[in-house]
Design a protein around this motif. Structure first.
Motif, PDB file in Angstrom:
ATOM      1  N   PHE A 100      -6.490  11.026 -12.379  1.00  0.00           N
ATOM      2  CA  PHE A 100      -6.613  11.727 -11.103  1.00  0.00           C
ATOM      3  C   PHE A 100      -7.744  12.746 -11.147  1.00  0.00           C
ATOM      4  N   GLY A 101      -7.960  13.376 -12.290  1.00  0.00           N
ATOM      5  CA  GLY A 101      -9.081  14.304 -12.439  1.00  0.00           C
ATOM      6  C   GLY A 101     -10.413  13.597 -12.263  1.00  0.00           C
ATOM      7  N   LYS A 102     -10.527  12.403 -12.836  1.00  0.00           N
ATOM      8  CA  LYS A 102     -11.765  11.627 -12.676  1.00  0.00           C
ATOM      9  C   LYS A 102     -11.953  11.207 -11.225  1.00  0.00           C
ATOM     10  N   LEU A 103     -10.853  10.791 -10.598  1.00  0.00           N
ATOM     11  CA  LEU A 103     -10.958  10.355  -9.201  1.00  0.00           C
ATOM     12  C   LEU A 103     -11.345  11.517  -8.279  1.00  0.00           C
ATOM     13  N   LYS A 104     -10.895  12.730  -8.597  1.00  0.00           N
ATOM     14  CA  LYS A 104     -11.271  13.888  -7.786  1.00  0.00           C
ATOM     15  C   LYS A 104     -12.773  14.111  -7.801  1.00  0.00           C
ATOM     16  N   THR A 105     -13.405  13.807  -8.933  1.00  0.00           N
ATOM     17  CA  THR A 105     -14.860  13.999  -9.004  1.00  0.00           C
ATOM     18  C   THR A 105     -15.613  12.850  -8.351  1.00  0.00           C
ATOM     19  N   LEU A 106     -14.994  11.682  -8.261  1.00  0.00           N
ATOM     20  CA  LEU A 106     -15.661  10.513  -7.691  1.00  0.00           C
ATOM     21  C   LEU A 106     -15.492  10.404  -6.178  1.00  0.00           C
ATOM     22  N   LEU A 107     -14.368  10.885  -5.684  1.00  0.00           N
ATOM     23  CA  LEU A 107     -14.043  10.728  -4.265  1.00  0.00           C
ATOM     24  C   LEU A 107     -14.254  12.036  -3.513  1.00  0.00           C
ATOM     25  N   THR A 108     -14.433  11.907  -2.220  1.00  0.00           N
ATOM     26  CA  THR A 108     -14.477  13.099  -1.382  1.00  0.00           C
ATOM     27  C   THR A 108     -13.057  13.633  -1.240  1.00  0.00           C
ATOM     28  N   VAL A 109     -12.924  14.825  -0.726  1.00  0.00           N
ATOM     29  CA  VAL A 109     -11.603  15.426  -0.542  1.00  0.00           C
ATOM     30  C   VAL A 109     -10.755  14.559   0.396  1.00  0.00           C
ATOM     31  N   ALA A 110     -11.365  14.080   1.467  1.00  0.00           N
ATOM     32  CA  ALA A 110     -10.630  13.241   2.416  1.00  0.00           C
ATOM     33  C   ALA A 110     -10.199  11.927   1.766  1.00  0.00           C
ATOM     34  N   GLN A 111     -11.098  11.322   0.980  1.00  0.00           N
ATOM     35  CA  GLN A 111     -10.756  10.068   0.305  1.00  0.00           C
ATOM     36  C   GLN A 111      -9.630  10.290  -0.715  1.00  0.00           C
ATOM     37  N   TYR A 112      -9.695  11.382  -1.455  1.00  0.00           N
ATOM     38  CA  TYR A 112      -8.679  11.656  -2.466  1.00  0.00           C
ATOM     39  C   TYR A 112      -7.317  11.894  -1.809  1.00  0.00           C
ATOM     40  N   THR A 113      -7.312  12.614  -0.708  1.00  0.00           N
ATOM     41  CA  THR A 113      -6.058  12.853   0.022  1.00  0.00           C
ATOM     42  C   THR A 113      -5.484  11.530   0.522  1.00  0.00           C
ATOM     43  N   LYS A 114      -6.363  10.675   1.031  1.00  0.00           N
ATOM     44  CA  LYS A 114      -5.920   9.366   1.512  1.00  0.00           C
ATOM     45  C   LYS A 114      -5.400   8.522   0.346  1.00  0.00           C
ATOM     46  N   PHE A 115      -6.058   8.623  -0.819  1.00  0.00           N
ATOM     47  CA  PHE A 115      -5.613   7.910  -2.015  1.00  0.00           C
ATOM     48  C   PHE A 115      -4.185   8.312  -2.375  1.00  0.00           C
ATOM     49  N   LEU A 116      -3.913   9.599  -2.389  1.00  0.00           N
ATOM     50  CA  LEU A 116      -2.567  10.067  -2.711  1.00  0.00           C
ATOM     51  C   LEU A 116      -1.543   9.558  -1.698  1.00  0.00           C
ATOM     52  N   GLY A 117      -1.980   9.382  -0.454  1.00  0.00           N
ATOM     53  CA  GLY A 117      -1.096   8.852   0.581  1.00  0.00           C
ATOM     54  C   GLY A 117      -0.796   7.368   0.414  1.00  0.00           C
ATOM     55  N   LEU A 118      -1.559   6.690  -0.425  1.00  0.00           N
ATOM     56  CA  LEU A 118      -1.344   5.261  -0.664  1.00  0.00           C
ATOM     57  C   LEU A 118      -0.271   4.988  -1.715  1.00  0.00           C
ATOM     58  N   LYS A 119       0.311   6.044  -2.260  1.00  0.00           N
ATOM     59  CA  LYS A 119       1.319   5.892  -3.308  1.00  0.00           C
ATOM     60  C   LYS A 119       2.484   5.056  -2.781  1.00  0.00           C
ATOM     61  N   PRO A 120       2.749   3.919  -3.434  1.00  0.00           N
ATOM     62  CA  PRO A 120       3.873   3.086  -2.986  1.00  0.00           C
ATOM     63  C   PRO A 120       5.206   3.648  -3.473  1.00  0.00           C
ATOM     64  N   LYS A 121       6.272   3.179  -2.860  1.00  0.00           N
ATOM     65  CA  LYS A 121       7.600   3.565  -3.327  1.00  0.00           C
ATOM     66  C   LYS A 121       7.819   2.935  -4.700  1.00  0.00           C
ATOM     67  N   ALA A 122       8.608   3.571  -5.525  1.00  0.00           N
ATOM     68  CA  ALA A 122       8.870   3.073  -6.875  1.00  0.00           C
ATOM     69  C   ALA A 122       9.482   1.676  -6.849  1.00  0.00           C
ATOM     70  N   THR A 123      10.197   1.366  -5.793  1.00  0.00           N
ATOM     71  CA  THR A 123      10.848   0.061  -5.700  1.00  0.00           C
ATOM     72  C   THR A 123       9.908  -1.039  -5.223  1.00  0.00           C
ATOM     73  N   ASP A 124       8.707  -0.682  -4.794  1.00  0.00           N
ATOM     74  CA  ASP A 124       7.736  -1.664  -4.304  1.00  0.00           C
ATOM     75  C   ASP A 124       6.946  -2.220  -5.483  1.00  0.00           C
ATOM     76  N   THR A 125       7.541  -3.169  -6.204  1.00  0.00           N
ATOM     77  CA  THR A 125       6.897  -3.717  -7.402  1.00  0.00           C
ATOM     78  C   THR A 125       5.748  -4.659  -7.066  1.00  0.00           C
TER      79      THR A 125
END
Length: 134
Positions: A100-125
């Protein structure tokens, strides 16, 4: 005559080399049975992230390298998941923080926030992005 002797020695040594190959095959099979094919999983993750985050060419390369490194490291600790869940959780947390530290340097703030929003539910294998979060 010397060539015949060398040839016989070589033929005699060949059976000794096959156990070394079988050790390599076992290691490869173990990694594959652990459930992570690093290259295909990394490419699948990039395939999901590229349109979702509108990654440019430079970002694609950086994200692919970061994800590939993370998955390689994660595959090294998967054995702990069955034997020592607390150790796995600790090590996974460290690996995830690094990613996540590497991704913060590669992505913009908006992209990183959107990335975190893509987190699937634990049951979504079925969601390949789960590899980054769980």
């Amino acid at each position: 005559m010397r060539k015949c002797i060398y040839l016989l020695l070589l033929l005699a040594a060949l059976p000794m080399l096959s156990p070394a190959q079988s050790v390599l095959d076992k290691a490869k099979n173990t990694a594959q049975s652990a459930g992570i094919d690093v290259n295909s999983t990394a490419n699948a993750i990039l395939g999901k992230l590229t349109p979702a985050l509108a990654l440019n060419g430079t970002q694609k390369t950086g994200v692919l390298n970061a994800v590939t490194g993370f998955l390689k490291d994660k595959s090294g600790i998967l054995g702990l998941l069955n034997t020592d869940k607390a150790a796995y959780a600790t090590r996974f947390s460290g690996l995830q923080s690094g990613l996540f530290g590497k991704l913060k340097t590669l992505l913009t703030v908006a992209q990183y926030t959107k990335f975190l929003g893509l987190k699937p539910k634990a049951t979504d294998t079925g969601n390949v992005l789960g590899q980054l979060f769980y």
